[in-house]
Design a protein around this motif. Structure first.
Motif, PDB file in Angstrom:
ATOM      1  N   HIS A 537       0.813  -1.209   0.000  1.00 33.76           N
ATOM      2  CA  HIS A 537       0.000   0.000   0.000  1.00 33.76           C
ATOM      3  C   HIS A 537       0.853   1.268   0.000  1.00 33.76           C
ATOM      4  CE1 HIS A 537      -4.260   0.632   0.139  1.00 33.76           C
ATOM      5  NE2 HIS A 537      -4.140   1.624   1.003  1.00 33.76           N
ATOM      6  N   LEU A 538       1.968   1.273   0.742  1.00 33.49           N
ATOM      7  CA  LEU A 538       2.791   2.478   0.821  1.00 33.49           C
ATOM      8  C   LEU A 538       3.356   2.851  -0.540  1.00 33.49           C
ATOM      9  CD1 LEU A 538       4.735   1.954   4.158  1.00 33.49           C
ATOM     10  CD2 LEU A 538       2.958   3.617   3.692  1.00 33.49           C
ATOM     11  N   ARG A 539       3.913   1.882  -1.256  1.00 31.57           N
ATOM     12  CA  ARG A 539       4.472   2.192  -2.577  1.00 31.57           C
ATOM     13  C   ARG A 539       3.363   2.488  -3.585  1.00 31.57           C
ATOM     14  NH1 ARG A 539       9.499  -1.641  -4.042  1.00 31.57           N
ATOM     15  NH2 ARG A 539       9.366  -0.387  -5.933  1.00 31.57           N
ATOM     16  N   GLY A 540       2.162   1.905  -3.384  1.00 35.92           N
ATOM     17  CA  GLY A 540       1.037   2.259  -4.240  1.00 35.92           C
ATOM     18  C   GLY A 540       0.655   3.717  -4.092  1.00 35.92           C
ATOM     19  N   ASP A 541       0.634   4.207  -2.829  1.00 33.66           N
ATOM     20  CA  ASP A 541       0.335   5.622  -2.604  1.00 33.66           C
ATOM     21  C   ASP A 541       1.390   6.512  -3.247  1.00 33.66           C
ATOM     22  OD1 ASP A 541      -1.878   4.873  -1.202  1.00 33.66           O
ATOM     23  OD2 ASP A 541      -1.062   5.307   0.777  1.00 33.66           O
ATOM     24  N   ALA A 542       2.681   6.125  -3.120  1.00 32.48           N
ATOM     25  CA  ALA A 542       3.756   6.923  -3.713  1.00 32.48           C
ATOM     26  C   ALA A 542       3.620   6.965  -5.246  1.00 32.48           C
ATOM     27  CB  ALA A 542       5.116   6.349  -3.323  1.00 32.48           C
ATOM     28  N   ALA A 543       3.205   5.832  -5.846  1.00 32.07           N
ATOM     29  CA  ALA A 543       3.026   5.809  -7.301  1.00 32.07           C
ATOM     30  C   ALA A 543       1.917   6.761  -7.735  1.00 32.07           C
ATOM     31  CB  ALA A 543       2.721   4.385  -7.759  1.00 32.07           C
ATOM     32  N   LEU A 544       0.810   6.793  -6.996  1.00 33.12           N
ATOM     33  CA  LEU A 544      -0.287   7.713  -7.332  1.00 33.12           C
ATOM     34  C   LEU A 544       0.172   9.166  -7.216  1.00 33.12           C
ATOM     35  CD1 LEU A 544      -3.379   6.025  -5.639  1.00 33.12           C
ATOM     36  CD2 LEU A 544      -2.757   6.022  -8.050  1.00 33.12           C
TER      37      LEU A 544
END
Length: 661
Positions: A537-544
């Protein structure tokens, strides 16, 4: 936890600072032993990013009703020291340290030295390695220190000294290790083996070596430690199994011995060398060899049930974007709990003002699942001391099963906590319940604080006529900040759905008057669910956030607006722009996202993050509505995805909506 409960009926608490692969393999073993004795289990998960011990844990330890504690290794030295100090100050809670040596309490640990010595012998004697890189872990961490010492001793036994130029800091982190190994290769250092002190760092080394043209194991042998069984497309990892499930069982057994009056003792658990393909040229002995990964295994494989939980989490995240109150947030959370595979859940928020009363913090029960519904802020919502965890009428819920306890808060400011049960213990659910719920509640709390500030300034104006001009300026500033916060997406920082709707209505009305063209881009991040499943989830947020920055950098004209539409969907409004100009902006946007170079090895398109864009253009007129333009752009985005993703498609026309008969 209050005095109303009978002696010896409190839970055993496991204290961890992160619910990852390590702790998720220890906890089932602990649970098995305690469940057989009808002893309830409470798993407290600290905020990994905030050093120290949570205020909530201090409250429940001081409350006096915990049966015992099992302490997992802390990643930060301050957290380790604070926890040690807390348990020392409360000797009525017997404690066992798991995985970390403690001079003050009994310990269950893996035999790091024997396991690492066997691993080094395998690499040197059977693999023939001559120059070895050592990737360190965390400096204060006992496992890291012991494993490094074992490597040096094994080398010294063979008359070899470790070249300190080949000793790099990995911090038990993939990113840090990847950069460190890449730097060694770029600097021209020659080596034929990499010994990493855990599996995460070892796999990062495999990636770094591959990206610099080196083969594993052909050019370099790579080993890890922990046997996390993480799938990797290039090789399977030679490592050392710590028998984590068995360690968990032994820790629980040791706790029960202490509670039965047995004298404290330490337990050392045997480790096992696990040979796999990352040292394939050294596979000749009789030590355990793991089965190969099946040919059909995929990079995006996730634990059973996690895919459904991920979908539920994405749906919940989208719903949170439109929430304007705590009641909205908790209602959405309650509706998604069955899909998150949560069987029991309780959300408690701290009473306003209780932070100023450190010895009598109170909480109010806001959500009960199943069956209890939500009653945020209601006058009859049960209030109780947070040290009790639950009000008197529900305290029996603490007397059975396994409950995970996670503080809710942002940047060290605790808003409350969530207490829940999940048989499968999915890491993804823990991240969602801690991060997403915390962010949603914190955003609402900040909005409320801004509204309070506006109200306070207004009252001040009425009282302080002599300073009216300065007070009016403060009021305007607070109002402006409130409007900006209400129109800004909390995750990406760009405009939110509300701002998008307002700006589209304005642009539509403007061009309805002047007859100009209006274009809309509808942007969808390709294979984003697979990205979240693979990277978390953390890297998903950074990608967005990176995609949002790329969009803002691409929409340059005055009047253009880039907004987050929902989840992984974005939209860009381009006033006074025809389809040709909109296509230029769309291609520029795709190039900006590509320039971000965000790895996406689970993508069905290419191994980096991409976007699909639908373009629709219209001259607004009376028989059309703004939603017709949105639907046309959305349909074009769907066509772009159907055509293979990573492209922009222009809608042929904006259809006229026929009036109902």
């Amino acid at each position: 936890m209050g005095s109303q409960r009978g002696p010896g009926r409190g839970p055993v608490v496991v204290v961890a600072d992160f619910l990852g692969a390590y702790s998720l393999r220890l906890i089932p073993g602990i649970r098995e032993v305690l469940r057989a004795r009808d002893v309830p289990l409470l798993v407290h998960v600290n905020d990994y990013f905030t050093p120290g011990v949570s205020r909530l844990l201090r409250d429940i330890v001081a409350g006096g009703d915990l049966r015992a504690a099992i302490v997992l290794p802390m990643s930060k030295a301050q957290s380790h020291d604070d926890l040690d100090e807390l348990l020392t100050a409360h000797p009525h809670v017997p404690a066992v340290a798991l995985g970390t040596a403690s001079g003050q309490r009994p310990t269950v640990r893996a035999d790091n030295r024997a396991g690492m010595a066997a691993l080094v012998r395998h690499v040197l004697d059977e693999g023939g390695a001559q120059r070895t890189v050592l990737v360190r872990g965390v400096r204060h961490h006992v496992d890291s220190l012991e494993r490094e010492a074992a490597v040096r001793e094994a080398l010294a036994e063979r008359g070899l000294l470790l070249d300190e130029a080949l000793v790099v800091e990995g911090g038990f982190s993939r990113d840090v290790t990847y950069d460190a190994i890449s730097a060694l290769v770029r600097a021209g250092h020659r080596f034929d083996a990499v010994i990493a002190l855990n599996d995460e760092m070892a796999l990062a080394a495999v990636d770094a070596l591959h990206d610099h043209g080196l083969d594993v194991p052909g050019d370099v042998l790579v080993t890890g430690f922990d046997d996390d069984e993480i799938f990797h497309p290039r090789c399977t990892l030679t490592t050392v199994s710590q028998q984590l499930h068995h360690q968990g069982r032994r820790a629980a057994e040791l706790v029960l011995e202490l509670l039965d009056g047995a004298p404290p003792r330490d337990v050392l658990v045997e480790t096992t060398l696990v040979r796999r393909s990352s040292t394939a040229r050294a596979l000749s002995g009789a030590t355990r060899v793991a089965a190969p990964v099946p040919a059909g295994a995929r990079l995006d494989m996730v634990p059973a049930g996690q895919a459904a939980a991920t979908n539920a989490a994405l749906d919940m995240n989208r719903a949170f974007m439109s929430c304007t109150s705590e009641q909205d947030v908790l209602r959405e959370l309650g509706s998604k709990l069955p899909r998150l595979q949560v069987s029991r859940c309780f959300v408690v928020l701290h009473e306003p003002g209780s932070e100023e009363r450190p010895r009598e913090r109170d909480g109010r029960l806001e959500l009960v699942h199943p069956g209890g519904g939500t009653h945020p802020g209601a006058e009859d919502a049960p209030r109780f001391p947070v040290a009790d965890l639950l009000p008197a009428g529900l305290r029996h819920e603490l007397e059975h099963g396994t409950l995970l306890l996670q503080p809710l808060g942002v940047r060290g400011h605790e808003l409350g906590y969530v207490l829940y049960e999940q048989e499968s213990l999915l890491q993804h659910t823990a991240e969602v319940l801690r991060m997403d719920v915390s962010l949603a509640l914190d955003t609402i709390a900040r909005h409320r604080e801004l509204e309070t500030t506006v109200s306070r300034r207004t009252e001040q104006l009425r009282r302080e006529i002599d300073v009216r001009e300065r007070a009016e300026a403060d009021l305007r500033a607070a109002n402006a900040e409130l409007r900006r916060s209400l129109h800004r997406d909390g995750l990406t920082g760009i405009a939110n759905r509300s701002a998008f709707d307002e700006h589209l209505a304005w642009a539509w009305g403007h061009h309805l008057g002047d007859g100009g063209e209006l274009s809309l881009l509808f942007v969808d991040v390709d294979c984003f669910k697979l990205y979240n499943d693979t990277y978390g989830h953390l890297r998903g947020d950074a990608a967005l956030r990176a995609v949002a920055r790329a969009m803002e950098a691409s929409a340059l004209a005055q009047g253009d607006l880039a907004a987050r539409f929902g989840g992984e969907e974005f939209a860009v409004i381009l006033p006074a722009t025809g389809s040709a100009g909109a296509l230029v902006v769309a291609q520029r946007m795709r190039q900006e996202v590509r320039r971000c170079a965000i790895e996406h090895r689970a993508s069905l398109v290419v191994p980096w993050l991409t976007i699909s864009i639908g373009i629709a253009t219209v001259r607004p007129r009376a028989e059309l509505q703004p939603r017709d333009l949105v639907e046309a752009a959305d349909g074009a985005a769907y066509a772009a995805k159907a055509a293979g993703r990573n492209r922009a498609v222009v809608a042929s026309a904006v259809p006229v909506r026929l009036p109902p008969r």
